[in-house]
Design a protein around this motif. Sequence first.
Motif, PDB file in Angstrom:
ATOM      1  N   LEU A 129      58.214  38.757  29.664  1.00 21.79           N
ATOM      2  CA  LEU A 129      56.715  39.130  29.239  1.00 21.79           C
ATOM      3  C   LEU A 129      56.690  40.532  29.555  1.00 21.79           C
ATOM      4  CD1 LEU A 129      54.620  36.404  31.094  1.00 21.79           C
ATOM      5  CD2 LEU A 129      55.003  36.687  28.720  1.00 21.79           C
ATOM      6  N   VAL A 130      55.636  41.031  28.952  1.00 29.37           N
ATOM      7  CA  VAL A 130      55.201  42.670  28.998  1.00 29.37           C
ATOM      8  C   VAL A 130      53.944  42.511  29.962  1.00 29.37           C
ATOM      9  CG1 VAL A 130      54.810  44.757  28.274  1.00 29.37           C
ATOM     10  CG2 VAL A 130      56.602  43.379  27.189  1.00 29.37           C
ATOM     11  N   LYS A 131      53.582  43.387  30.803  1.00 26.72           N
ATOM     12  CA  LYS A 131      52.704  43.148  31.684  1.00 26.72           C
ATOM     13  C   LYS A 131      51.837  44.649  31.318  1.00 26.72           C
ATOM     14  CE  LYS A 131      50.526  42.911  36.469  1.00 26.72           C
ATOM     15  NZ  LYS A 131      51.039  42.655  37.753  1.00 26.72           N
ATOM     16  N   LEU A 132      50.451  44.699  31.190  1.00 27.01           N
ATOM     17  CA  LEU A 132      49.550  45.678  30.919  1.00 27.01           C
ATOM     18  C   LEU A 132      48.533  45.826  32.131  1.00 27.01           C
ATOM     19  CD1 LEU A 132      48.751  48.582  29.648  1.00 27.01           C
ATOM     20  CD2 LEU A 132      47.464  47.067  28.146  1.00 27.01           C
ATOM     21  N   THR A 133      48.422  46.546  32.870  1.00 27.03           N
ATOM     22  CA  THR A 133      47.314  46.483  33.948  1.00 27.03           C
ATOM     23  C   THR A 133      46.238  47.577  33.737  1.00 27.03           C
ATOM     24  OG1 THR A 133      48.767  45.601  35.382  1.00 27.03           O
ATOM     25  CG2 THR A 133      46.721  46.531  36.656  1.00 27.03           C
ATOM     26  N   VAL A 134      45.085  47.524  33.651  1.00 29.43           N
ATOM     27  CA  VAL A 134      44.047  48.316  33.535  1.00 29.43           C
ATOM     28  C   VAL A 134      42.956  47.972  34.767  1.00 29.43           C
ATOM     29  CG1 VAL A 134      42.023  49.382  32.187  1.00 29.43           C
ATOM     30  CG2 VAL A 134      44.095  48.531  30.869  1.00 29.43           C
ATOM     31  N   ALA A 135      42.871  49.310  35.543  1.00 31.04           N
ATOM     32  CA  ALA A 135      42.000  49.123  36.505  1.00 31.04           C
ATOM     33  C   ALA A 135      40.770  50.129  36.724  1.00 31.04           C
ATOM     34  CB  ALA A 135      42.621  49.408  38.154  1.00 31.04           C
ATOM     35  N   ASP A 136      39.654  50.245  37.299  1.00 29.36           N
ATOM     36  CA  ASP A 136      38.653  50.776  37.205  1.00 29.36           C
ATOM     37  C   ASP A 136      37.952  50.693  38.643  1.00 29.36           C
ATOM     38  OD1 ASP A 136      36.731  48.649  37.182  1.00 29.36           O
ATOM     39  OD2 ASP A 136      36.005  49.095  35.166  1.00 29.36           O
ATOM     40  N   GLY A 177      32.507  45.913  38.679  1.00 30.75           N
ATOM     41  CA  GLY A 177      33.157  44.763  38.681  1.00 30.75           C
ATOM     42  C   GLY A 177      32.565  43.989  37.195  1.00 30.75           C
ATOM     43  N   ILE A 178      33.316  42.941  36.994  1.00 33.45           N
ATOM     44  CA  ILE A 178      33.061  41.833  35.901  1.00 33.45           C
ATOM     45  C   ILE A 178      32.623  40.643  36.746  1.00 33.45           C
ATOM     46  CG2 ILE A 178      34.040  40.591  33.716  1.00 33.45           C
ATOM     47  CD1 ILE A 178      36.255  42.682  33.968  1.00 33.45           C
ATOM     48  N   PRO A 179      31.241  40.228  36.105  1.00 24.44           N
ATOM     49  CA  PRO A 179      30.598  38.767  36.889  1.00 24.44           C
ATOM     50  C   PRO A 179      31.570  37.872  36.680  1.00 24.44           C
ATOM     51  CG  PRO A 179      29.060  40.094  35.368  1.00 24.44           C
ATOM     52  CD  PRO A 179      30.445  40.792  35.135  1.00 24.44           C
ATOM     53  N   ALA A 214      39.972  45.601  45.498  1.00 22.84           N
ATOM     54  CA  ALA A 214      39.853  45.701  46.966  1.00 22.84           C
ATOM     55  C   ALA A 214      38.589  46.234  47.712  1.00 22.84           C
ATOM     56  CB  ALA A 214      40.834  46.469  47.924  1.00 22.84           C
ATOM     57  N   VAL A 215      38.050  47.279  47.111  1.00 24.30           N
ATOM     58  CA  VAL A 215      36.975  47.826  47.404  1.00 24.30           C
ATOM     59  C   VAL A 215      35.694  47.566  46.383  1.00 24.30           C
ATOM     60  CG1 VAL A 215      35.718  50.277  48.048  1.00 24.30           C
ATOM     61  CG2 VAL A 215      38.019  49.651  48.771  1.00 24.30           C
ATOM     62  N   GLU A 216      35.844  48.268  45.296  1.00 19.11           N
ATOM     63  CA  GLU A 216      34.903  47.956  44.158  1.00 19.11           C
ATOM     64  C   GLU A 216      35.609  48.009  42.760  1.00 19.11           C
ATOM     65  OE1 GLU A 216      32.948  52.438  43.888  1.00 19.11           O
ATOM     66  OE2 GLU A 216      31.942  50.549  44.527  1.00 19.11           O
ATOM     67  N   GLY A 217      35.223  47.495  41.756  1.00 21.88           N
ATOM     68  CA  GLY A 217      35.975  47.770  40.281  1.00 21.88           C
ATOM     69  C   GLY A 217      36.587  46.253  40.070  1.00 21.88           C
ATOM     70  N   SER A 218      37.436  46.494  38.962  1.00 18.96           N
ATOM     71  CA  SER A 218      38.231  45.241  38.580  1.00 18.96           C
ATOM     72  C   SER A 218      39.648  45.686  38.301  1.00 18.96           C
ATOM     73  CB  SER A 218      37.574  44.581  37.491  1.00 18.96           C
ATOM     74  OG  SER A 218      36.231  44.030  37.801  1.00 18.96           O
ATOM     75  N   ILE A 219      40.330  44.830  37.880  1.00 16.51           N
ATOM     76  CA  ILE A 219      41.864  44.952  37.628  1.00 16.51           C
ATOM     77  C   ILE A 219      41.982  43.901  36.352  1.00 16.51           C
ATOM     78  CG2 ILE A 219      44.314  44.907  38.256  1.00 16.51           C
ATOM     79  CD1 ILE A 219      43.461  45.754  41.214  1.00 16.51           C
ATOM     80  N   VAL A 220      42.400  44.202  35.341  1.00 16.02           N
ATOM     81  CA  VAL A 220      42.680  43.424  34.143  1.00 16.02           C
ATOM     82  C   VAL A 220      43.894  43.428  34.006  1.00 16.02           C
ATOM     83  CG1 VAL A 220      42.131  42.741  31.928  1.00 16.02           C
ATOM     84  CG2 VAL A 220      40.458  43.680  33.329  1.00 16.02           C
ATOM     85  N   ASN A 221      44.740  42.349  34.074  1.00 15.62           N
ATOM     86  CA  ASN A 221      46.314  42.164  33.630  1.00 15.62           C
ATOM     87  C   ASN A 221      46.504  41.409  32.256  1.00 15.62           C
ATOM     88  OD1 ASN A 221      47.369  43.176  36.104  1.00 15.62           O
ATOM     89  ND2 ASN A 221      46.479  41.611  37.019  1.00 15.62           N
ATOM     90  N   ILE A 222      47.147  41.925  31.224  1.00 14.16           N
ATOM     91  CA  ILE A 222      47.327  41.486  30.137  1.00 14.16           C
ATOM     92  C   ILE A 222      48.792  41.174  29.969  1.00 14.16           C
ATOM     93  CG2 ILE A 222      47.279  41.889  27.621  1.00 14.16           C
ATOM     94  CD1 ILE A 222      44.861  43.802  28.120  1.00 14.16           C
TER      95      ILE A 222
END
Length: 73
Positions: free
Chosen positions: A2-9, A13-15, A59-67
Motif C-alpha cells: 500500500l501507499v499511505k498519504l497522510t494529511v494533518a491540520d 477536528g472532524i466530528p 494529540a492537541v487539536e486537529g485531525s490526521i487523515v490517512n489514505i
Amino acid sequence: DLVKLTVADNGPGIPKTEQQVITAEEEISSLTNASGFGLWIVRRLTKEYNGSIDIETAAVEGSIVNIYLPKTV
C-alpha cells in the motif's frame, strides 16, 4: 503493498459522526451526510481505487487523515 498519504491540520477536528461517514463505517444518507464536499470526494475516489481511509484525532487539536491506496507498478 500500500501507499499511505497522510494529511494533518490543527483545526477544530472532524466530528465523530462525520468520521464514521468518511471512513465508511456508515453509509452516506440524507441523515448522515458530511458537512463538506472535500472529504466526501476523497472517500469516493479512494473507494473507487480499492483504498481505505482512517481518521485520527491529533494529540492537541486537529485531525490526521490517512489514505491507503494499493501500490501499482
